[in-house]
Design a protein around this motif. Structure first.
Motif, PDB file in Angstrom:
ATOM      1  N   ASP A  78       4.122  -4.486  14.114  1.00 32.23           N
ATOM      2  CA  ASP A  78       4.225  -3.102  13.665  1.00 32.23           C
ATOM      3  C   ASP A  78       4.501  -3.151  12.165  1.00 32.23           C
ATOM      4  N   ILE A  79       3.555  -2.730  11.386  1.00 34.73           N
ATOM      5  CA  ILE A  79       3.718  -2.780   9.931  1.00 34.73           C
ATOM      6  C   ILE A  79       3.965  -1.390   9.341  1.00 34.73           C
ATOM      7  N   SER A  80       4.322  -0.443  10.196  1.00 34.96           N
ATOM      8  CA  SER A  80       4.511   0.938   9.735  1.00 34.96           C
ATOM      9  C   SER A  80       5.682   1.083   8.763  1.00 34.96           C
ATOM     10  N   LYS A  81       6.641   0.161   8.773  1.00 34.20           N
ATOM     11  CA  LYS A  81       7.785   0.256   7.869  1.00 34.20           C
ATOM     12  C   LYS A  81       7.488  -0.315   6.489  1.00 34.20           C
ATOM     13  N   LEU A  82       6.353  -0.983   6.357  1.00 32.70           N
ATOM     14  CA  LEU A  82       6.015  -1.561   5.060  1.00 32.70           C
ATOM     15  C   LEU A  82       5.608  -0.467   4.090  1.00 32.70           C
ATOM     16  N   PRO A  83       5.868  -0.680   2.811  1.00 33.92           N
ATOM     17  CA  PRO A  83       5.467   0.331   1.830  1.00 33.92           C
ATOM     18  C   PRO A  83       3.952   0.531   1.855  1.00 33.92           C
ATOM     19  N   GLY A  84       3.505   1.732   1.581  1.00 36.77           N
ATOM     20  CA  GLY A  84       2.096   2.067   1.666  1.00 36.77           C
ATOM     21  C   GLY A  84       1.285   1.680   0.442  1.00 36.77           C
ATOM     22  N   GLN A  85       1.855   0.856  -0.410  1.00 39.60           N
ATOM     23  CA  GLN A  85       1.146   0.458  -1.620  1.00 39.60           C
ATOM     24  C   GLN A  85       0.026  -0.518  -1.277  1.00 39.60           C
ATOM     25  N   ASP A  86      -0.677  -0.944  -2.272  1.00 38.85           N
ATOM     26  CA  ASP A  86      -1.804  -1.862  -2.099  1.00 38.85           C
ATOM     27  C   ASP A  86      -1.272  -3.283  -1.859  1.00 38.85           C
ATOM     28  N   ILE A  87      -0.885  -3.564  -0.644  1.00 36.90           N
ATOM     29  CA  ILE A  87      -0.340  -4.869  -0.274  1.00 36.90           C
ATOM     30  C   ILE A  87      -1.460  -5.687   0.361  1.00 36.90           C
TER      31      ILE A  87
END
Length: 139
Positions: A78-87
C-alpha cells in the motif's frame, strides 16, 4: 522505534487480521500507532502482543533495505501514504522474513538492538485502537 513499529504492525496483522496502522507518531521516548479496529484489547491480548513483539526482537533478525521502482512497489505494498510527488523508486525495509514495507525512517541493523518493547497504554474510541509503547534498553 521504527523497527519496533514494523514488528508491532506485522504482529497486529498476523494476530487480528487488521490493516497496518493508519496513523503513527514515533519518538525516542514514546510512540503510538492507531488501527482501525472493532473493540478494545483485553489485558491478556496486550500482554500477548508485547510478548510476540519481544520474541521477534530477540531473534536478532537482520534489518535490510532495498530500493524498488514505484510500479513494483505499488503491486506489492500500500503506497497511499507516500507523498504524491514524482517518486521513481521506493525504499523497502525488511525485518528478516517477518515484515517488509516502504519506510523512510531510521532503523537498527539487527532487531536485537531495538531494546525491550513495552506497551504503556491502549485505548479504543470511535473504531480506533491506539497502542502507546516505549522501548527500554533493559527489562
Amino acid at each position: 522505534m521504527h523497527t519496533a513499529e514494523h514488528i508491532l504492525n506485522q504482529t497486529m496483522v498476523r494476530m487480528f487480521g487488521c490493516d497496518r496502522s493508519f496513523s503513527m507518531h514515533l519518538e525516542k521516548k514514546k510512540s503510538k500507532c492507531d488501527y482501525h479496529f472493532h473493540r478494545p484489547l483485553t489485558s491478556e491480548e496486550e500482554q500477548l502482543i508485547q510478548d510476540k513483539v519481544n520474541r521477534v526482537i530477540s531473534l536478532g533478525l537482520p534489518v535490510t533495505e532495498k530500493h524498488v521502482d514505484m510500479s513494483e512497489a505499488g503491486e506489492l505494498f500500500d503506497i497511499s501514504k507516500l507523498p504524491g510527488q514524482d517518486i521513481r523508486s521506493v525504499r523497502i525495509v525488511n525485518v528478516g522474513d517477518y515484515d517488509s514495507c516502504p519506510c523512510i525512517g531510521q532503523h537498527v541493523s539487527n532487531t536485537a538492538e531495538a531494546g525491550y518493547f513495552r506497551i504503556t497504554t491502549t485505548s479504543f474510541e470511535n473504531g480506533v485502537l491506539r497502542i502507546r509503547f516505549k522501548l527500554d534498553r533493559q527489562k
